[in-house]
Design an enzyme around this catalytic site. Structure first.
Site, PDB file in Angstrom:
ATOM      1  N   GLY A 127      12.412  -3.294 -14.076  1.00 46.85           N
ATOM      2  CA  GLY A 127      13.355  -3.932 -15.001  1.00 46.85           C
ATOM      3  C   GLY A 127      13.675  -3.087 -16.222  1.00 46.85           C
ATOM      4  O   GLY A 127      14.294  -3.568 -17.166  1.00 46.85           O
ATOM      5  N   GLU A 165      23.271  -0.520  -1.564  1.00 44.50           N
ATOM      6  CA  GLU A 165      23.028  -1.439  -2.698  1.00 44.50           C
ATOM      7  C   GLU A 165      24.202  -2.413  -2.866  1.00 44.50           C
ATOM      8  O   GLU A 165      24.007  -3.601  -3.099  1.00 44.50           O
ATOM      9  CB  GLU A 165      22.784  -0.649  -3.991  1.00 44.50           C
ATOM     10  CG  GLU A 165      22.630  -1.576  -5.184  1.00 44.50           C
ATOM     11  CD  GLU A 165      21.539  -1.207  -6.160  1.00 44.50           C
ATOM     12  OE1 GLU A 165      20.842  -0.208  -5.943  1.00 44.50           O
ATOM     13  OE2 GLU A 165      21.381  -1.953  -7.148  1.00 44.50           O
ATOM     14  N   ASP A 177      23.747   6.244 -10.710  1.00 42.13           N
ATOM     15  CA  ASP A 177      22.283   6.278 -10.591  1.00 42.13           C
ATOM     16  C   ASP A 177      21.852   7.007  -9.319  1.00 42.13           C
ATOM     17  O   ASP A 177      20.980   7.880  -9.345  1.00 42.13           O
ATOM     18  CB  ASP A 177      21.716   4.848 -10.581  1.00 42.13           C
ATOM     19  CG  ASP A 177      22.148   4.059 -11.795  1.00 42.13           C
ATOM     20  OD1 ASP A 177      22.652   4.683 -12.752  1.00 42.13           O
ATOM     21  OD2 ASP A 177      22.006   2.821 -11.788  1.00 42.13           O
ATOM     22  N   TYR A 227      26.887  -7.865 -15.599  1.00 46.49           N
ATOM     23  CA  TYR A 227      27.399  -6.541 -15.203  1.00 46.49           C
ATOM     24  C   TYR A 227      28.695  -6.723 -14.395  1.00 46.49           C
ATOM     25  O   TYR A 227      29.706  -6.074 -14.652  1.00 46.49           O
ATOM     26  CB  TYR A 227      26.325  -5.819 -14.383  1.00 46.49           C
ATOM     27  CG  TYR A 227      26.715  -4.444 -13.896  1.00 46.49           C
ATOM     28  CD1 TYR A 227      26.504  -3.318 -14.682  1.00 46.49           C
ATOM     29  CD2 TYR A 227      27.284  -4.257 -12.640  1.00 46.49           C
ATOM     30  CE1 TYR A 227      26.851  -2.046 -14.234  1.00 46.49           C
ATOM     31  CE2 TYR A 227      27.639  -2.997 -12.179  1.00 46.49           C
ATOM     32  CZ  TYR A 227      27.409  -1.896 -12.978  1.00 46.49           C
ATOM     33  OH  TYR A 227      27.755  -0.641 -12.523  1.00 46.49           O
TER      34      TYR A 227
HETATM   35  C1  GLA Z   1      23.914   0.541 -14.037  1.00 49.18           C
HETATM   36  C2  GLA Z   1      24.690   0.837 -12.760  1.00 49.18           C
HETATM   37  C3  GLA Z   1      25.441   2.162 -12.879  1.00 49.18           C
HETATM   38  C4  GLA Z   1      26.281   2.228 -14.160  1.00 49.18           C
HETATM   39  C5  GLA Z   1      25.441   1.807 -15.368  1.00 49.18           C
HETATM   40  C6  GLA Z   1      26.267   1.702 -16.626  1.00 49.18           C
HETATM   41  O1  GLA Z   1      22.890   1.482 -14.209  1.00 49.18           O
HETATM   42  O2  GLA Z   1      23.827   0.885 -11.656  1.00 49.18           O
HETATM   43  O3  GLA Z   1      26.245   2.355 -11.737  1.00 49.18           O
HETATM   44  O4  GLA Z   1      27.439   1.457 -14.037  1.00 49.18           O
HETATM   45  O5  GLA Z   1      24.782   0.571 -15.154  1.00 49.18           O
HETATM   46  O6  GLA Z   1      26.690   2.947 -17.025  1.00 49.18           O
END
Ligand code: GLA
Length: 387
Positions: A127, A165, A177, A227
């Site tokens: 987290g 994912e 990421d 998000y």
């Molecule tokens: C998370 C998502 C990424 C990106 C960031 C914000 O980490 O997994 O793809 O959008 O948030 O920059």
């Protein structure tokens, strides 16, 4: 192997399977600057870090996969990839990240994977927003290709991990990421263009300064739904701008274009995206010129934009960043990653680091009521086999 999580991975594998296998590692990531930009097609500046996920794996001459994690309670699971309703059965289970990735490889390569025994063990705090999910997915794709003799293309692996994912786990993340943990290099960050997936490795030489990761330790709540809400707001901004300009991604717009947007909330979201994208380029210029004062200011400007315009911060993150910036040795700080909790990043003079951590720790505890954690990340190579 001196590293403790790696030793534990190996010992667990030997106990469970009475044999040994190949050891792999996939890092987590930080993002120096450029948040909520990947799914808007712009520039980001992440780097792979030495906290990550280890795995020992071998082919088992069966059709099934024996998976074990040292990090979760429902630690052992047997999977037949051709079994029905795997996605529903694995909802909320750690193995969803692994199985989704394995199925994605089969889909993309048209090859049936041989069964494997795999033990996973990660040391990314759960987290924390340091991409433990991307680390597990990319690690799975890499080791499965390696052991099944599928040629390894790290850019393709990043995309397969992201697809898994998005579609199997059901989290609508961008590419940053997975790309960072697959393609990172020691001592470097990646200046990644999220539309073309072209990237440049940027050496991070901070001289007498260091990056400090400050974990808010805030319990995760509604992170994914907020998000997704931000993604939809960005899409809405793009749609409105497309009525006056022929663009594909929000990062191609400029600040004049956003005047067309009537709703002030959507306009603020677009304002963040356009200015943050520019801050990434400016940060790279500052880093190349060794202008760490400017880089520090850009970090703080990014935080303000995420706080006021994109609204992904929150009390905990604001307190951490404010406490960091009050410190005379701090050149700048910002919330990092998806937001709504997770970690912040600060640029701090090396000499003052102990005093910095002590004072931020104390202020955070007294205002928020629980402790933050601090890490000094080492920038490392992306996913690879060890030994
Ligand atoms: C998370 C998502 C990424 C990106 C960031 C914000 O980490 O997994 O793809 O959008 O948030 O920059």
């Amino acid at each position: 192997m001196k590293n403790l999580p790696a030793v534990r991975t190996k010992e667990t594998f030997q106990q469970l399977f009475e044999s040994t296998g190949t050891m792999f590692f996939c890092p987590g990531r930080i993002n120096l600057i450029g948040d909520h930009i990947d799914y808007n097609g712009g520039w980001v500046l992440p780097a792979a870090i030495s906290l990550g996920t280890y795995a020992m794996a071998s082919l088992n001459n069966k059709n099934t996969f024996s998976l074990y994690s040292c990090n979760f309670e429902q630690s052992a699971i047997q999977i037949d990839l051709s079994a029905p309703s795997l996605q529903q059965k694995l909802k909320g289970h750690w193995a969803a990240y692994v199985v989704g990735s394995l199925l994605e490889i089969e889909k993309q390569t048209g090859k049936k994977l041989s069964g494997m025994n795999i033990v996973f063990n990660g040391d990314i705090p759960r987290g924390s927003g340091l991409s433990s999910s991307a680390s597990l997915e990319v690690l799975t794709c890499y080791l499965a290709c390696y052991l099944n003799q599928i040629s390894i293309d790290k850019i393709a692996i990043s995309c397969w991990a992201q697809a898994s994912e998005n579609q199997f786990v059901g989290v609508n993340c961008g590419i940053m990421d997975q790309f960072a943990v697959a393609n990172g290099e020691e001592g470097k960050a990646l200046l990644l263009n999220c539309q073309s997936l072209n990237y440049e490795l940027i050496p991070i030489n901070l001289g007498n300064k260091v990056l400090v990761v400050m974990n808010s330790c805030k319990p995760r709540q509604l992170v994914e739904s907020k998000y997704n809400e931000r993604r939809m707001e960005s899409e809405e901004a793009l749609k409105q701008i497309q009525s006056i300009r022929n663009i594909d991604k929000l990062t191609e717009a400029n600040l004049e274009d956003i005047q067309i947007i009537r709703d002030s909330l959507i306009r603020k979201r677009a304002h963040h995206v356009i200015t943050e994208n520019r801050r990434v380029i400016e940060s790279v210029e500052a880093l190349k010129k060794n202008n760490l004062i400017r880089f520090g200011q850009l970090l703080s400007e990014s935080h303000e934009s995420l706080r006021l315009n994109y609204e992904t911060s929150g009390e905990e993150m604001d307190q951490l960043v404010a406490a960091a910036k009050q410190n005379k040795d701090c050149l700048g700080a910002r919330i990092m990653g998806g937001g709504f909790g997770g970690c912040a990043l600060a640029l701090v003079k090396k000499d003052g680091i102990d005093q910095f951590i002590q004072s931020v720790d104390k202020k955070y505890l007294s205002t928020i009521g629980y402790k933050a954690e601090f890490y000094l990340p080492l920038l490392t190579d992306g996913v690879k086999e060890l030994e």
